[in-house]
Design an enzyme around this catalytic site. Structure first.
Site, PDB file in Angstrom:
ATOM      1  N   ASP A   1      73.550  59.402  53.647  1.00 32.81           N
ATOM      2  CA  ASP A   1      74.441  58.592  54.488  1.00 32.81           C
ATOM      3  C   ASP A   1      75.826  58.628  53.859  1.00 32.81           C
ATOM      4  O   ASP A   1      75.984  58.286  52.682  1.00 32.81           O
ATOM      5  CB  ASP A   1      73.940  57.141  54.555  1.00 32.81           C
ATOM      6  CG  ASP A   1      72.588  57.047  55.244  1.00 32.81           C
ATOM      7  OD1 ASP A   1      72.349  57.820  56.185  1.00 32.81           O
ATOM      8  OD2 ASP A   1      71.767  56.204  54.827  1.00 32.81           O
TER       9      ASP A   1
ATOM     10  N   ASP B   1      66.078  57.078  67.844  1.00 33.78           N
ATOM     11  CA  ASP B   1      65.585  55.916  67.110  1.00 33.78           C
ATOM     12  C   ASP B   1      64.677  55.155  68.073  1.00 33.78           C
ATOM     13  O   ASP B   1      65.128  54.746  69.145  1.00 33.78           O
ATOM     14  CB  ASP B   1      66.748  55.009  66.682  1.00 33.78           C
ATOM     15  CG  ASP B   1      67.693  55.714  65.707  1.00 33.78           C
ATOM     16  OD1 ASP B   1      67.276  56.729  65.113  1.00 33.78           O
ATOM     17  OD2 ASP B   1      68.842  55.270  65.555  1.00 33.78           O
TER      18      ASP B   1
END
Lengths: 252, 199
Positions: free
Chosen positions: A11, A130
């Site tokens: 990330d 997701d």
């Protein structure tokens, strides 16, 4: 035969690798290119950069990171996060990304998948989904897993494939961060419905969790982030566990 | 000086870096004079066969590449490898460079496509120096593959069918996978190509 892939996810915010995507209490962990190099040397089969920067200025820094990674890292890498247009996809590919991940923008504008696949080829378009379980099945979630779109995740996976996605990066919002293993039910359901590679994500807490998902489903790859950064265990530990359980992984 | 042919099909930073890492001077160009002066020609590429041939013809590179391939070490990578063949079927039928007999068709396999990921090479005895790479893992991303005669095949990969992975016709080589993305093995494969074609 083709090996199951172990993918390390980084990330990135404002040019640095950070821990967690919750935007709260982020901790800088290091330089993305150096960390990608490290994971490549450690045997990662692929690297994913997830850009969680909020500003346009910071988004330019990801381009420099992609350029440096293309020159210095000799395994494939995907870049996702904030990809909203064909121009965004083009910029990342031109900078040297092997694949580009599209998430929320694909949900609000599915035509983006079609256009990107036609223009650049399915092989470089990854649709990130997701998903979270509800009474009537899995829903597609956006905004870091917090917003329910009400869209059926399995139908969405099929649509993504039909529109030309080359791979699906499937994150279970239910297991993400729980560290009790990948979401086997969700992964099985998606893998059974599409004929493109699926990457399982969310829930790793032990090296054996990779072998578990590879044996229980026909998923092509498993992805983890924090457990590798925290050095809870190494990529080699994952590969060793896979080998012991008869799962083919790349020697490196 | 090694020339990477620039014809607008994908980013070549990684391919360039792979050769530079081995100590070679590299130029990325579509300039005819520079291509003529180069010691080796590398034809990279990602995308569709038909679009790639259109780009090559637009730059008047087709005849030049065919001519230069007669005398220089020549390496096609991924789509660039597929273009070495006579015919492609991706995006409709189109002619390739015709440097190696055969055609490029969609992989016939019971497995999912694209063929993405690290797969193991099975090396034939055509070029002995490639034997080191038998069972080595290399990174593939493709849906179409070359169909050619056994006497051009250096290596294949098992994906429910034998996928052509490395081919050779005299000084012309083709690699279907991405050596520039195949970690240290990829670098060693490029080095082996360079050693094999040394004149």
């Amino acid at each position: 035969m083709i090996a199951k892939r172990i993918i390390s996810c980084l990330d990135v915010k404002d040019g640095e690798v950070v821990k967690g995507t919750n935007f709260v209490g982020l901790r800088a962990l290091g330089d993305p290119v150096e960390m990608a190099k490290g994971y490549s040397k450690a045997g990662a089969d692929e690297i994913v950069f997830l850009d969680i920067s909020a500003t346009h200025e910071a988004r330019d820094t990801i381009i420099d990171i992609v350029k440096d990674t293309a020159r210095q890292v000799h395994v494939p890498f995907t870049v996702g996060g904030g990809v909203r247009s064909i121009a965004d996809v083009n910029r990342l590919l031109q900078a040297g990304a092997d694949k580009v991940g599209i998430n929320s923008a694909a949900v609000t504008n599915p035509e983006l998948i079609t256009a990107a696949a036609e223009r650049f080829g399915s092989q470089c378009i990854v649709v990130a989904i997701d998903a979270k379980k509800f009474a009537d099945g899995w829903h597609v979630m956006t905004h870091g897993g917090r917003k329910d779109t009400g869209i059926d995740a399995l139908q969405w996976a099929i649509e993504a494939e039909t529109r030309g996605a080359g791979e699906i990066l499937l994150t279970s919002v239910d297991t993400d961060g729980v560290k009790s293993g990948f979401d086997l039910a969700l992964t099985t359901a998606v893998v059974q419905r599409v004929k493109i590679p699926v990457i399982a994500s969310g829930g790793v807490g032990h090296p054996d969790h990779f072998a578990e998902v590879f044996k229980a489903t026909d998923v092509s790859a498993g992805l983890a982030a924090s457990i590798f950064h925290e050095q809870t265990f190494s990529i080699q530990a994952v590969k060793q566990s896979c080998r012991e359980q008869g799962v083919l992984v790349r020697e490196a | 000086m090694i020339a990477i042919v620039d014809y607008g099909m994908g980013n070549v930073a990684s391919v360039r870096a792979a050769f530079e890492k081995l100590g070679y001077q590299v130029v990325v160009t579509d300039d005819h004079q520079l291509l003529r002066e180069a010691s080796h020609l590398i034809l990279p590429g990602v995308g569709s066969f038909q679009a790639a041939m259109a780009e090559i013809e637009e730059r008047n590179l087709k005849q030049l590449l065919i001519q230069l391939a007669k005398s220089k070490p020549f390496l096609g990578i991924c789509l660039g490898m597929q273009l070495l063949f006579e015919e492609g079927t991706e995006g409709g039928h189109s002619s390739g460079l015709g440097l190696i007999p055969g055609k490029v068709t969609r992989i016939q396999t019971p497995y999912i496509l694209p063929h993405i990921g690290w797969n193991q090479l099975t090396v034939t005895d055509l070029v002995p120096s490639f034997q080191d790479f038998n069972e080595a893992f290399v990174y593939f991303v493709h849906t179409f593959a070359a169909e050619t005669a056994a006497n051009y095949i250096v290596a294949t990969a098992d994906y429910g069918t034998d996928v052509t992975a490395i081919v050779r016709n005299k000084n012309i080589y083709g690699i279907q996978f991405h050596p520039e993305k195949s970690a240290d093995i990829g670098s060693r494969i490029i080095k082996t190509f360079l050693n094999e074609v040394q004149v």
